[in-house]
Design a protein around this motif. Structure first.
Motif, PDB file in Angstrom:
ATOM      1  N   ARG A 133       0.826  -1.208   0.000  1.00  0.00           N
ATOM      2  CA  ARG A 133       0.000   0.000   0.000  1.00  0.00           C
ATOM      3  C   ARG A 133       0.859   1.256   0.000  1.00  0.00           C
ATOM      4  NH1 ARG A 133      -5.157  -1.339   3.921  1.00  0.00           N
ATOM      5  NH2 ARG A 133      -5.827  -3.167   2.742  1.00  0.00           N
ATOM      6  N   TYR A 134       1.959   1.229   0.728  1.00  0.00           N
ATOM      7  CA  TYR A 134       2.860   2.390   0.760  1.00  0.00           C
ATOM      8  C   TYR A 134       3.490   2.617  -0.610  1.00  0.00           C
ATOM      9  CZ  TYR A 134       7.219   4.913   1.406  1.00  0.00           C
ATOM     10  OH  TYR A 134       8.262   5.780   1.263  1.00  0.00           O
ATOM     11  N   LEU A 135       4.007   1.560  -1.230  1.00  0.00           N
ATOM     12  CA  LEU A 135       4.641   1.712  -2.537  1.00  0.00           C
ATOM     13  C   LEU A 135       3.645   2.181  -3.587  1.00  0.00           C
ATOM     14  CD1 LEU A 135       7.027  -1.369  -2.548  1.00  0.00           C
ATOM     15  CD2 LEU A 135       7.642   1.036  -2.307  1.00  0.00           C
ATOM     16  N   TYR A 136       2.411   1.702  -3.500  1.00  0.00           N
ATOM     17  CA  TYR A 136       1.385   2.142  -4.431  1.00  0.00           C
ATOM     18  C   TYR A 136       1.082   3.623  -4.229  1.00  0.00           C
ATOM     19  CZ  TYR A 136      -3.009   2.341  -6.980  1.00  0.00           C
ATOM     20  OH  TYR A 136      -3.993   2.682  -7.848  1.00  0.00           O
ATOM     21  N   ALA A 137       0.942   4.057  -2.980  1.00  0.00           N
ATOM     22  CA  ALA A 137       0.659   5.465  -2.688  1.00  0.00           C
ATOM     23  C   ALA A 137       1.856   6.345  -3.027  1.00  0.00           C
ATOM     24  CB  ALA A 137       0.276   5.634  -1.222  1.00  0.00           C
ATOM     25  N   ALA A 138       3.071   5.865  -2.755  1.00  0.00           N
ATOM     26  CA  ALA A 138       4.268   6.644  -3.076  1.00  0.00           C
ATOM     27  C   ALA A 138       4.421   6.787  -4.582  1.00  0.00           C
ATOM     28  CB  ALA A 138       5.496   5.987  -2.467  1.00  0.00           C
ATOM     29  N   ASP A 139       4.041   5.750  -5.352  1.00  0.00           N
ATOM     30  CA  ASP A 139       4.102   5.818  -6.805  1.00  0.00           C
ATOM     31  C   ASP A 139       3.085   6.829  -7.333  1.00  0.00           C
ATOM     32  OD1 ASP A 139       5.014   5.072  -9.357  1.00  0.00           O
ATOM     33  OD2 ASP A 139       3.332   3.674  -9.598  1.00  0.00           O
ATOM     34  N   ASP A 140       1.907   6.874  -6.719  1.00  0.00           N
ATOM     35  CA  ASP A 140       0.904   7.861  -7.123  1.00  0.00           C
ATOM     36  C   ASP A 140       1.383   9.275  -6.833  1.00  0.00           C
ATOM     37  OD1 ASP A 140      -0.805   5.975  -8.069  1.00  0.00           O
ATOM     38  OD2 ASP A 140      -2.155   6.002  -6.335  1.00  0.00           O
ATOM     39  N   ASP A 141       2.055   9.461  -5.698  1.00  0.00           N
ATOM     40  CA  ASP A 141       2.578  10.785  -5.352  1.00  0.00           C
ATOM     41  C   ASP A 141       3.646  11.228  -6.344  1.00  0.00           C
ATOM     42  OD1 ASP A 141       0.888  10.884  -3.209  1.00  0.00           O
ATOM     43  OD2 ASP A 141       2.422  10.372  -1.713  1.00  0.00           O
ATOM     44  N   ALA A 142       4.478  10.295  -6.801  1.00  0.00           N
ATOM     45  CA  ALA A 142       5.542  10.636  -7.747  1.00  0.00           C
ATOM     46  C   ALA A 142       4.966  10.948  -9.123  1.00  0.00           C
ATOM     47  CB  ALA A 142       6.535   9.488  -7.839  1.00  0.00           C
ATOM     48  N   ASP A 143       3.848  10.311  -9.489  1.00  0.00           N
ATOM     49  CA  ASP A 143       3.251  10.538 -10.798  1.00  0.00           C
ATOM     50  C   ASP A 143       2.544  11.881 -10.894  1.00  0.00           C
ATOM     51  OD1 ASP A 143       4.184   8.145 -11.678  1.00  0.00           O
ATOM     52  OD2 ASP A 143       2.282   7.067 -11.421  1.00  0.00           O
ATOM     53  N   GLU A 144       2.076  12.378  -9.785  1.00  0.00           N
ATOM     54  CA  GLU A 144       1.378  13.656  -9.815  1.00  0.00           C
ATOM     55  C   GLU A 144       2.371  14.760 -10.125  1.00  0.00           C
ATOM     56  OE1 GLU A 144      -0.594  14.313  -6.140  1.00  0.00           O
ATOM     57  OE2 GLU A 144      -1.970  12.649  -6.401  1.00  0.00           O
TER      58      GLU A 144
END
Length: 160
Positions: free
Chosen positions: A117-128
């Motif tokens: 869940r952290y890696l998924y959320a961190a990936d979303d933060d980097a994509d924004e």
């Protein structure tokens, strides 16, 4: 479901935040209750382990000196209970003192689920992407001139 606090390393650690993140479960630490000194040493809480050892020795000495030998195990049990209950908070506080910052809190059944869940959320933060700021050129005159007739007490251009 367990709650995990995600701590990210400082930028000077040489790793990206997602590579070096530490997940601290919020809950009761049974091994911290059974063997608090070993648990603290395992988690590199050196100063806290030394302080706990000194307090345990002091409690034993005071109990021997005041002949309240029965109170010493009870007080040691309180120390063990405190480490078992507050182990996660002790780890988070030690990481904060070392310069780490808290990314957030994740609710997950296991540590592996929390990592995903952290890696998924961190990936979303980097994509924004952050929107680029738009600059608006200031007007040539400080006040825009009215273009036509107006009502009320406003100035009518061309009429005096």
């Amino acid at each position: 479901m367990a709650i995990h606090v995600v701590m990210e390393p400082p930028a000077s650690a040489g790793k990206t935040a997602s590579e070096g993140a530490v997940f601290v479960r919020d809950g009761f630490y049974f091994f911290g209750f059974i063997a608090p000194l070993l648990w603290m040493l395992w988690h590199r809480l050196w100063v806290l382990a030394a302080l706990t050892f000194a307090v345990t020795l002091a409690l034993g000495a005071v109990g021997e000196w005041t002949e309240l030998i029965a109170a010493v195990p009870l007080l040691s049990l309180l120390i063990s209970l405190y480490v078992g209950l507050e182990g996660g908070a002790l780890r988070v506080a030690a990481l904060r003192r070392a310069g780490w910052h808290q990314w957030g809190v994740i609710e997950a059944d296991t540590i592996e689920d929390a990592e995903i869940r952290y890696l998924y959320a961190a990936d979303d933060d980097a994509d924004e992407t952050q929107p680029t700021p738009v600059t608006i050129a200031p007007a040539a005159s400080p006040r825009p001139q009215p273009s036509g007739a107006a009502l009320g007490l406003l100035h009518y251009p061309g009429r005096h």
